[in-house]
Design a protein around this motif. Structure first.
Motif: not given
Length: 365
Positions: A274-276, A339-340, A346-349, A351
């Motif tokens: 998980l980013k951001n 996702q999203g 902030k929008k979570v990424e 992957t």
């Protein structure tokens, strides 16, 4: 001749601290000997519950007459954890599932950290042939309640139970997430930085997942299934998505066949990154770091059996969240569900991440 000194741990690749592997094995053995006890009544003492379960196992010949299979007990508000002397004792104790205790029917099951094989067991009623007392809440009633509960994360100290009940209930009514008139939230329990709400129906509980990331008193509330939820994954959107569709008159919930906010995923693995979501400042204080770990575990366990969480505080992968699930299917649910999402504006990424790199503690994304 000079004395040879052993190198410090982690100085050289391949050098391992003596006893590290046995310690891991001991930790896993302890998990295999533990059981979750749900539906415990208020006021349950550790000694009373431990002795009650020991006596029940002796009376039904699950263990010898002089045996003490349950050696430790930890009691919380509405549940407990017991530790058995052996894995075999824990397997046998599963047959106590549904046993009447102080007007309640106890639910005994493996804890969420358990990754061992499934062990078939009977219920207490099947084991003894005794019917459930008429004044006793059955186990399936407790399970049904879990299906109507939601975890609310990122709450603040000024948010009371009544305030959350009124705010979330009115929000659901405002955008048509209810199935009948009135506030769909029947109860709320606040604990520190999170809360749990109970709704009147499973359908409205699924609809309420669309409240995720709703802003309230300067915070973005996180809404999801509790870690004890074992039902199917429910597709849902976020508050901003639902509100936009409602305002345009095109509201159709993902749980009702509408499009999911998550994009399709490819090449699934058991690890998700998980980013951001976090910053270096968020992880600076040890106490805050531990709270973030606990919140993340509670939130992300709703998608499946979570095996490990890593949040590097420095170096490669700094401030990213790495989630290792027991199966790629659970990881896929996490990607679809996270996702999203919007976190702190902030929008979570979300992957998938390489399993071998994660196992090698290589967090370079």
């Amino acid at each position: 001749m000079p004395m040879m000194m052993a190198p410090p741990p982690n100085m050289f690749p391949g050098y391992h601290t003596p006893g590290a592997v046995p310690n891991l094995m001991l930790a896993q053995d302890k998990i295999n000997r533990e059981l979750f006890v749900g539906n415990t009544p208020a006021g349950t003492s550790e000694m009373l519950l431990r002795e009650f379960l020991n006596g029940a196992m002796r009376r039904t010949n699950l263990v010898a007459a002089n045996a003490t299979p349950v050696i430790q007990c930890r009691v919380s508000a509405k549940f407990a954890f017991i530790e058995c002397a052996t894995v075999d004792d824990a397997n046998k104790a599963l047959n106590l599932n549904g046993i009447p205790f102080m007007g309640m029917s106890l639910k005994l099951s493996r804890p969420s950290k358990y990754v061992g094989p499934h062990f078939p067991a009977k219920t207490w009623q099947e084991l003894t042939g005794q019917p459930l007392p008429p004044n006793c809440a059955p186990v399936n009633a407790a399970e049904e309640k879990v299906n109507r509960e939601l975890f609310i994360g990122n709450t603040t100290p000024e948010m009371t139970e009544q305030m959350l009940t009124d705010f979330l209930g009115k929000a659901m009514e405002q955008v048509g997430l209810t199935t009948s008139p009135g506030n769909p939230i029947t109860s709320c329990r606040v604990s520190g930085k999170f809360a749990f709400v109970e709704l009147r129906s499973k359908e409205e509980t699924a609809n309420a997942l669309n409240l995720n990331n709703i802003p309230y008193l300067g915070a973005m509330l996180r809404v999801g299934r509790p870690s004890k939820y074992a039902g199917p994954h429910t597709s849902h959107g976020n508050w901003e998505d639902i509100l936009a569709k409602y305002m345009s008159g095109e509201l159709k919930l993902p749980s009702q066949g509408g499009p999911s906010a998550a994009p399709p995923v490819q090449n699934p693995t058991k690890v998700v990154v998980l980013k951001n979501m976090l910053t270096k400042e968020d992880l600076a204080e040890d106490q805050e770091y531990e709270e973030i770990l606990e919140d993340t575990k509670e939130e992300c366990s709703q998608f499946g059996l979570l095996k490990n969480i890593e949040i590097p505080r420095s170096g490669p992968g700094e401030s990213m969240i790495f989630l290792e699930y027991v199966s790629a299917d659970d990881a896929s649910k996490a990607v679809k569900g996270l996702q999203g999402r919007t976190f702190d504006g902030k929008k979570v990424e979300a992957t998938f991440y390489d399993e071998e790199k994660f196992a090698d503690k290589d967090y370079s994304v």
